[in-house]
Design a protein around this motif. Structure first.
Motif: not given
Length: 153
Positions: A88-113
């Motif tokens: 996964i990757t985590t980072g600041r939400d570009p629309d609201d810098r107080r929030r963190w956004t979490i998302d799958l990486t390509a490796a994460g999608r491959d892991f699930i697959a």
């Protein structure tokens, strides 16, 4: 006529209580999945996080915790471990810098697959033993129960 499922104090036998029945059913189901998860060095909770991200896309921590049924403090530790593995990757939400956004990486999608065929095979075995129609009906009833109980205050 006395209720055969009640003990003298008027309480239901634990085996006939909803919380215990749900926990026992969950354990019976998870016993089927745990060896697969262990073989891939992933915890049940981490797998839930990855699957929720797969279904919903990028999410903030509070939504992710709620959807994956994980307490926020546990999620924080889990995210660090999943990020260290590159899933996964985590980072600041570009629309609201107080929030963190979490998302799958390509490796994460491959892991699930990579795990999905094994997971599907386990699910198919459960479905074959219990019945596809019964499983669908059970899931519908559990969702209805959740909706009914969630509405109580």
């Amino acid at each position: 006529m006395p209720d055969r499922h009640r003990i003298p104090a008027g309480l239901a036998q634990t085996a006939r209580t909803l919380p215990i029945a749900l926990l026992r059913a969950r354990e019976a189901v998870m016993e089927q999945f745990r060896p697969m998860l262990a073989a891939h060095d992933i915890t049940e909770q981490q797998w839930r996080v990855l699957r929720v991200l797969q279904e919903t896309g990028p999410s903030d921590a509070s939504q992710l915790a709620r959807r994956a049924c994980i307490l926020a403090p546990s999620l924080t530790r889990m995210l660090k471990a999943l990020e260290a593995r590159g899933l996964i990757t985590t980072g600041r939400d570009p629309d609201d810098r107080r929030r963190w956004t979490i998302d799958l990486t390509a490796a994460g999608r491959d892991f699930i697959a990579g795990i999905s065929p094994e997971s599907r095979a386990i699910y198919d075995r459960i479905e074959a033993h219990f019945g596809a129609d019964r499983l669908d009906a059970l899931l519908d009833e559990l969702h209805a129960l959740q909706d009914a109980v969630s509405g109580q205050t």
